[in-house]
Structures are given as C-alpha cells and as structure tokens.
Design a protein around this motif. Structure first.
Motif, PDB file in Angstrom:
ATOM      1  N   VAL A 147      19.095   0.203 -20.275  1.00  0.00           N
ATOM      2  CA  VAL A 147      20.147   0.667 -19.335  1.00  0.00           C
ATOM      3  C   VAL A 147      19.241   2.132 -19.010  1.00  0.00           C
ATOM      4  O   VAL A 147      18.093   2.842 -19.105  1.00  0.00           O
ATOM      5  CB  VAL A 147      21.384   1.090 -19.345  1.00  0.00           C
ATOM      6  CG1 VAL A 147      21.548   2.044 -20.171  1.00  0.00           C
ATOM      7  CG2 VAL A 147      21.827   1.324 -18.107  1.00  0.00           C
ATOM      8  N   SER A 148      18.692   1.807 -17.108  1.00  0.00           N
ATOM      9  CA  SER A 148      17.860   3.473 -16.743  1.00  0.00           C
ATOM     10  C   SER A 148      18.469   3.744 -15.492  1.00  0.00           C
ATOM     11  O   SER A 148      19.162   3.051 -15.090  1.00  0.00           O
ATOM     12  CB  SER A 148      16.583   3.160 -16.395  1.00  0.00           C
ATOM     13  OG  SER A 148      16.755   2.158 -15.922  1.00  0.00           O
ATOM     14  N   VAL A 149      18.581   4.801 -15.119  1.00  0.00           N
ATOM     15  CA  VAL A 149      19.082   5.968 -13.874  1.00  0.00           C
ATOM     16  C   VAL A 149      17.760   6.516 -13.695  1.00  0.00           C
ATOM     17  O   VAL A 149      16.773   6.974 -14.369  1.00  0.00           O
ATOM     18  CB  VAL A 149      20.203   6.538 -14.161  1.00  0.00           C
ATOM     19  CG1 VAL A 149      21.547   5.764 -14.352  1.00  0.00           C
ATOM     20  CG2 VAL A 149      20.235   7.581 -14.587  1.00  0.00           C
ATOM     21  N   ALA A 150      17.708   6.753 -12.547  1.00  0.00           N
ATOM     22  CA  ALA A 150      16.195   7.863 -11.814  1.00  0.00           C
ATOM     23  C   ALA A 150      17.284   8.665 -10.243  1.00  0.00           C
ATOM     24  O   ALA A 150      17.765   8.169 -10.048  1.00  0.00           O
ATOM     25  CB  ALA A 150      15.387   6.660 -11.323  1.00  0.00           C
ATOM     26  N   ILE A 151      16.460   9.715 -11.129  1.00  0.00           N
ATOM     27  CA  ILE A 151      16.017  11.362  -9.722  1.00  0.00           C
ATOM     28  C   ILE A 151      14.803  11.079  -9.466  1.00  0.00           C
ATOM     29  O   ILE A 151      13.929  11.055 -10.202  1.00  0.00           O
ATOM     30  CB  ILE A 151      17.325  12.067 -10.613  1.00  0.00           C
ATOM     31  CG1 ILE A 151      17.839  13.131  -9.402  1.00  0.00           C
ATOM     32  CG2 ILE A 151      16.731  12.677 -11.604  1.00  0.00           C
ATOM     33  CD1 ILE A 151      18.366  13.958  -9.783  1.00  0.00           C
ATOM     34  N   LEU A 152      15.119  11.227  -7.847  1.00  0.00           N
ATOM     35  CA  LEU A 152      13.838  11.811  -7.456  1.00  0.00           C
ATOM     36  C   LEU A 152      13.267  13.115  -7.661  1.00  0.00           C
ATOM     37  O   LEU A 152      14.288  14.114  -7.995  1.00  0.00           O
ATOM     38  CB  LEU A 152      13.919  12.037  -5.513  1.00  0.00           C
ATOM     39  CG  LEU A 152      13.604  10.149  -5.568  1.00  0.00           C
ATOM     40  CD1 LEU A 152      14.534  10.994  -3.804  1.00  0.00           C
ATOM     41  CD2 LEU A 152      12.588   9.543  -5.249  1.00  0.00           C
ATOM     42  N   SER A 180       0.817  -1.111  -0.148  1.00  0.00           N
ATOM     43  CA  SER A 180      -0.198  -0.160   0.029  1.00  0.00           C
ATOM     44  C   SER A 180       0.979   1.246   0.054  1.00  0.00           C
ATOM     45  O   SER A 180       0.361   2.772   0.020  1.00  0.00           O
ATOM     46  CB  SER A 180      -0.802  -0.140   1.559  1.00  0.00           C
ATOM     47  OG  SER A 180      -0.216  -0.053   2.866  1.00  0.00           O
ATOM     48  N   GLN A 181       2.436   1.283  -0.058  1.00  0.00           N
ATOM     49  CA  GLN A 181       2.746   2.522   0.103  1.00  0.00           C
ATOM     50  C   GLN A 181       3.047   2.634  -1.794  1.00  0.00           C
ATOM     51  O   GLN A 181       3.540   2.075  -1.964  1.00  0.00           O
ATOM     52  CB  GLN A 181       3.894   1.596   0.694  1.00  0.00           C
ATOM     53  CG  GLN A 181       3.963   1.637   2.651  1.00  0.00           C
ATOM     54  CD  GLN A 181       4.400   2.806   2.933  1.00  0.00           C
ATOM     55  OE1 GLN A 181       4.493   3.509   2.822  1.00  0.00           O
ATOM     56  NE2 GLN A 181       2.900   2.237   4.080  1.00  0.00           N
ATOM     57  N   VAL A 182       3.596   4.218  -1.971  1.00  0.00           N
ATOM     58  CA  VAL A 182       3.844   4.606  -2.674  1.00  0.00           C
ATOM     59  C   VAL A 182       4.623   5.190  -2.909  1.00  0.00           C
ATOM     60  O   VAL A 182       4.852   6.092  -1.850  1.00  0.00           O
ATOM     61  CB  VAL A 182       2.506   5.012  -3.680  1.00  0.00           C
ATOM     62  CG1 VAL A 182       3.008   6.000  -4.721  1.00  0.00           C
ATOM     63  CG2 VAL A 182       1.505   4.774  -3.841  1.00  0.00           C
ATOM     64  N   SER A 183       5.797   5.472  -3.424  1.00  0.00           N
ATOM     65  CA  SER A 183       6.843   6.481  -3.221  1.00  0.00           C
ATOM     66  C   SER A 183       6.451   8.044  -3.877  1.00  0.00           C
ATOM     67  O   SER A 183       5.667   7.985  -4.528  1.00  0.00           O
ATOM     68  CB  SER A 183       8.169   6.180  -4.152  1.00  0.00           C
ATOM     69  OG  SER A 183       7.230   5.859  -5.503  1.00  0.00           O
ATOM     70  N   ASP A 184       7.417   8.315  -3.649  1.00  0.00           N
ATOM     71  CA  ASP A 184       7.393   9.971  -4.264  1.00  0.00           C
ATOM     72  C   ASP A 184       7.796   9.818  -5.705  1.00  0.00           C
ATOM     73  O   ASP A 184       8.276   8.642  -5.742  1.00  0.00           O
ATOM     74  CB  ASP A 184       8.019  10.957  -3.533  1.00  0.00           C
ATOM     75  CG  ASP A 184       7.931  11.389  -2.660  1.00  0.00           C
ATOM     76  OD1 ASP A 184       6.504  11.381  -1.940  1.00  0.00           O
ATOM     77  OD2 ASP A 184       9.047  11.990  -1.743  1.00  0.00           O
ATOM     78  N   PRO A 185       7.514  10.297  -6.187  1.00  0.00           N
ATOM     79  CA  PRO A 185       7.630  10.004  -7.874  1.00  0.00           C
ATOM     80  C   PRO A 185       9.216  10.138  -7.988  1.00  0.00           C
ATOM     81  O   PRO A 185       9.709  11.692  -7.441  1.00  0.00           O
ATOM     82  CB  PRO A 185       6.358  11.615  -8.984  1.00  0.00           C
ATOM     83  CG  PRO A 185       6.551  12.413  -7.401  1.00  0.00           C
ATOM     84  CD  PRO A 185       6.229  11.925  -6.428  1.00  0.00           C
ATOM     85  N   PHE A 186       9.382   9.670  -9.676  1.00  0.00           N
ATOM     86  CA  PHE A 186      10.913  10.102  -9.699  1.00  0.00           C
ATOM     87  C   PHE A 186      10.979  10.496 -11.404  1.00  0.00           C
ATOM     88  O   PHE A 186       9.729   9.597 -12.506  1.00  0.00           O
ATOM     89  CB  PHE A 186      12.121   9.138  -8.813  1.00  0.00           C
ATOM     90  CG  PHE A 186      11.403   7.960  -9.860  1.00  0.00           C
ATOM     91  CD1 PHE A 186      12.302   7.304 -10.263  1.00  0.00           C
ATOM     92  CD2 PHE A 186      10.525   7.039  -8.633  1.00  0.00           C
ATOM     93  CE1 PHE A 186      11.252   5.736 -10.762  1.00  0.00           C
ATOM     94  CE2 PHE A 186      10.466   5.484  -9.134  1.00  0.00           C
ATOM     95  CZ  PHE A 186      10.279   5.185  -9.636  1.00  0.00           C
ATOM     96  N   PHE A 187      11.863  10.115 -12.195  1.00  0.00           N
ATOM     97  CA  PHE A 187      11.974  10.856 -13.253  1.00  0.00           C
ATOM     98  C   PHE A 187      13.033   9.434 -13.893  1.00  0.00           C
ATOM     99  O   PHE A 187      14.687   9.061 -12.834  1.00  0.00           O
ATOM    100  CB  PHE A 187      12.824  11.957 -13.911  1.00  0.00           C
ATOM    101  CG  PHE A 187      11.502  13.128 -14.070  1.00  0.00           C
ATOM    102  CD1 PHE A 187      11.174  12.854 -14.708  1.00  0.00           C
ATOM    103  CD2 PHE A 187      11.888  14.443 -13.186  1.00  0.00           C
ATOM    104  CE1 PHE A 187      10.203  14.297 -14.836  1.00  0.00           C
ATOM    105  CE2 PHE A 187      11.235  14.943 -13.205  1.00  0.00           C
ATOM    106  CZ  PHE A 187      10.545  15.725 -13.856  1.00  0.00           C
TER     107      PHE A 187
END
Length: 161
Positions: free
Chosen positions: A106-111, A50-57
């Motif tokens: 390949v991917s990277v993410a930033i909040l 039920s937990q949802v993170s903050d959005p990120f790119f």
C-alpha cells in the motif's frame, strides 16, 4: 544400579526434551506469522505523455508476513518526534483503514511542495530528516529508514500537477 532404577530418570528426561521441543516449535510457528511490514520512502514523478508532474514522496508499506495487516493510518515523523498525519486532504493514494494482504503493498504520496510548506510553517529550516510511518489496528507501528531532505527550495514553488 540396575536398568529398572534408571527407567524413571529416563522417562523424566524424555518428557523434558519433548516439552522443550513443543514450546520451541510453538514459539517458532507464531514468530513466523507475526507482522512483517517494511516501509520505504521514495521520490517519484508522474509522467503523462509529455507532461511531468512535480516530484512527490511515496511512503510504501510491503507485507512480507503470512497474515493480513489492517493499516489504520500513515504519518511523516519529524525530528523531536513531531508528526504530520497523512489525511485525504494532504495525500493522494490509499485511504484508511485498508487491509494489507500477505505479499501486497500500500502506498500514499505527498507532494514536495505540500511537505515543504508544512515544514516551513512549523519553523524548520535547511535540511530535515524524516521517516514514513504506518500504524495498524493493534497499535503496532512500522517505520522507514530516515530520509534527509533540503526542503527550502520547494517552499515557494507553484504546483503543476
């Protein structure tokens, strides 16, 4: 003119056509094997129960070519050509260097909050357009389309990931 006078011209014309076909074939075979990397920027959320993170790119690179591409780094490109290098302390995802196999990605993410903070510290206001970029070991760069983002609402949010 008899046929014997035409034979040298016919031979030269045949050689010219053959050389042209060979050069064209070589060009096309090499062109098809060049790096074909497409970069996209997407917005995502991580869901766990039920937990949802903050959005990120996420900045995703997909290899549509036939050869491996050795990726050495990723950046966010801002207006006026300013860059935000994506390092292990600013992103989650892949570390560099990494090999991007044919057909792979390949991917990277930033909040959102981290990117918003960086933009605010650099004096940006309102809506900012940015692009994701990957670099390979040969110095080639692969860019996403521009993405417009009204970041200021994320400047003072707490992170809940």
């Amino acid at each position: 003119m008899n046929i014997f006078e035409w034979l040298p011209l016919l031979g030269a014309a045949t050689a010219l056509v053959g050389a042209t076909a060979g050069i064209t074939n070589l060009y096309l075979s090499r062109r098809d094997k060049s790096a074909k990397v497409k970069v996209e920027v997407e917005t995502k959320l991580r869901v766990s129960g039920s937990q949802v993170s903050d959005p990120f790119f996420t900045i995703i690179a997909k290899n549509f070519g036939e050869n491996q591409v050795r990726i050495c780094g990723a950046e966010v490109i801002l207006p006026e050509g300013k860059q935000i290098p994506l390092t292990p302390d600013t992103i989650f995802g892949k570390s560099f260097p990494t090999v991007l196999e044919p057909g792979g990605q390949v991917s990277v993410a930033i909040l959102y909050t981290d990117l918003a903070r960086t933009l605010g510290l650099n004096g940006y206001k309102g809506k900012v357009s940015f692009r994701g970029r990957y670099r390979d070991e040969l110095g080639r760069t692969f860019l996403s389309k521009s993405k417009s983002w009204p970041f200021e609402e994320w400047l003072h949010r707490k992170v809940y990931t």
